[in-house]
Design an enzyme around this catalytic site. Structure first.
Site, mmCIF file in Angstrom:
data_model
loop_
_atom_site.group_PDB
_atom_site.id
_atom_site.type_symbol
_atom_site.label_atom_id
_atom_site.label_comp_id
_atom_site.label_asym_id
_atom_site.label_seq_id
_atom_site.Cartn_x
_atom_site.Cartn_y
_atom_site.Cartn_z
ATOM 1 C CG HIS A 47 -0.125 0.015 2.523
ATOM 2 N ND1 HIS A 47 0.211 1.185 3.167
ATOM 3 C CD2 HIS A 47 0.439 -0.969 3.262
ATOM 4 C CE1 HIS A 47 0.906 0.918 4.251
ATOM 5 N NE2 HIS A 47 1.088 -0.376 4.322
ATOM 6 C CB THR A 50 4.450 5.510 -5.759
ATOM 7 O OG1 THR A 50 4.870 6.198 -4.579
ATOM 8 C CG2 THR A 50 3.568 6.416 -6.595
ATOM 9 N NE ARG A 51 5.532 -0.695 -1.845
ATOM 10 C CZ ARG A 51 5.019 0.118 -0.929
ATOM 11 N NH1 ARG A 51 5.009 1.421 -1.140
ATOM 12 N NH2 ARG A 51 4.499 -0.362 0.195
ATOM 13 C CE LYS A 264 6.099 6.145 -1.009
ATOM 14 N NZ LYS A 264 5.336 5.059 -1.696
ATOM 15 C CG HIS A 268 15.914 0.271 1.005
ATOM 16 N ND1 HIS A 268 14.766 -0.479 1.115
ATOM 17 C CD2 HIS A 268 16.834 -0.533 0.384
ATOM 18 C CE1 HIS A 268 14.965 -1.666 0.577
ATOM 19 N NE2 HIS A 268 16.210 -1.735 0.126
ATOM 20 C CB CYS A 314 5.088 0.383 5.090
ATOM 21 S SG CYS A 314 4.729 -0.871 3.861
ATOM 22 C CE LYS A 347 12.100 -2.709 -7.801
ATOM 23 N NZ LYS A 347 12.262 -3.208 -6.397
#
Ligand SMILES: Cc1cc2nc3c(=O)[nH]c(=O)nc-3n(C[C@H](O)[C@H](O)[C@H](O)COP(=O)(O)OP(=O)(O)OC[C@H]3O[C@@H](n4cnc5c(N)ncnc54)[C@H](O)[C@@H]3O)c2cc1C
Length: 383
Positions: A47, A50-51, A264, A268, A314, A347
């Site tokens: 969710h 975007t990815r 955004k 990572h 997330c 992806k």
């Protein structure tokens, strides 16, 4: 006693499970999908608007053939639902020439002859002035890189699956799985179901269901933040692609201005690992945004003091080597698993669903997934 038997039951309808359910339905299999939460929930990993997607894969060149198929299947899904899901706005990665990210991109693009432009510091400063980079940084720009609309993608998989008569049951948590003769019984508070095969794509909850291979999994809370620039036009996708900054302080990434809330940006990894989803703090903490502002001050001055109208949490499901875990359970080949996507799996959702579906239908998988096998973390003690 369950009244009917499915060919395949898919447990968990996030990105991977929804894709598997769609591919199974396209194969004409009798498929049942069971999801513990409601549609479009935001408690898993699929969710948040975007990815990023990219082809010159620094993580391991073995992923590139999977990605080529993934791109094809995303376009196939776009055609099926008549909606844009994949935006190829380009993907820019920057860092020191010796950083593993830059070295990995060089290796993947050389091995697979990928179309990547390698940029000097001067070229970066000229073309991507929004970034403030040290003199010794270089860049790699992929035209085919970009982003996926993650929520739309999950809905699209589910729409095609249910249009093809797959049964998708939400708010139906699976509590256990049992072998019953040559079949498998899946137990939920809303009744039991039988299937010839089961696919477990339970994301952060996978360890509860997959036995020994699940012991090596860990979870990491992640936060993403949106920043509203003073001049939004400076961050539109004609000027700003998807970007990845490999700094000594950590690996940061962001997207052009495509959301109403702003640009955004996120880090990572870089957070503590835990072992149960209940340990994940779901709300935003003051230090979440503060840590990102340190990065913005250093690298994207135009956003350093920008308002941040939105932040989201997330969860990453991490394997020990940060590579996916995909394939049959060593102790039960009728149970297929897709987990451990370690913060870089979405992806691949289109092709992972196809692979899990093919494995469940005893069909050949014409792509190398041996490097993702579940058994690689099982030592002799717990084989
Ligand atoms: C902040 C963030 C940014 C990311 N950015 C990128 C990116 O840019 N590019 C990229 O490729 N990847 C990215 N990823 C990784 C990617 O999002 C994940 O790899 C992917 O979404 C994993 O999908 P999944 O289906 O395995 O998990 P999930 O989406 O979590 O799905 C698992 C589902 O199983 C259900 N479930 C669990 N247990 C049960 C049960 N017992 N019974 C019934 N249902 C159950 C859950 O409710 C959930 O819906 C990012 C992840 C995060 C968190």
């Amino acid at each position: 006693m369950p009244d009917s038997i499915s060919d395949v039951i898919v447990i968990g309808l996030g990105g991977m499970g929804s894709s598997a359910a769609m591919h199974l339905a396209l194969e004409g299999a009798k498929v049942l999908g069971l999801e513990q939460f409601s549609p479009n929930h935001d408690l898993g990993s699929s969710h948040g608007s975007t990815r990023a997607i990219r082809l010159a894969y620094y993580e391991n060149p073995n992923y590139v053939p999977l990605l080529k198929r993934s791109y094809h299947l995303w376009h196939d899904l776009e055609w099926r639902v008549g909606e844009t899901l994949l935006e190829e706005c380009g993907c820019l990665s920057v860092g020191h020439p010796n950083h593993e990210v830059i070295q990995g991109i060089i290796a993947s693009s050389a091995l697979h002859s990928l179309d990547v432009d390698f940029l000097t510091h001067g070229q970066l400063a000229e073309k991507y002035g929004f970034l403030n980079l040290p003199e010794n940084y270089v860049g790699a720009f992929e035209k085919l890189g970009g982003y996926l609309w993650v929520d739309r993608c999950v809905r699209a998989f589910q729409k095609i699956a249910s249009d093809l008569k797959a049964g998708l049951h939400f708010d139906t948590p699976v509590t256990s799985i049992q072998n019953v003769g040559k079949d498998i019984k899946v137990i939920t508070p809303r009744g039991n179901h039988l299937a010839r095969k089961v696919i477990i794509t339970a994301g952060p909850w996978a360890a509860n269901l997959i036995g020994a291979p699940g012991k090596c999994l860990s979870l990491m809370r992640q936060t993403t933040h949106w920043f509203m620039p003073e001049k939004p036009g400076d961050f539109f996708r004609d000027k700003v692609p998807v970007f990845m900054v490999a700094d000594q302080e950590g690996f940061f990434y962001g997207f052009p201005m495509v959301d109403p809330e702003g640009v955004k940006v996120a880090r990572h990894y870089g957070q503590a690992e835990v072992h149960h989803p209940d340990e994940i703090i779901r709300g935003m903490l003051p230090e979440d945004e503060a840590a990102l502002r340190v990065f913005l001050n250093r690298r994207i001055p135009a956003l350093a003091n920008a308002k941040s109208p939105l932040g989201k949490t997330c969860v990453y499901t991490l394997s020990p080597d940060r590579h996916f875990m995909v394939g049959p359970l060593p102790e039960n080949p009728n149970i297929l698993v897709g987990t451990g996507f370690s913060g870089h799996g979405f992806k691949f959702a289109s092709v992972m669903g196809e692979i899990l579906s093919r494995l469940a239908c005893n069909q050949q998988v014409p792509l190398n997934i041996e490097f993702l096998n579940l058994g690689r973390f099982l030592n002799d003690n717990n084989r």
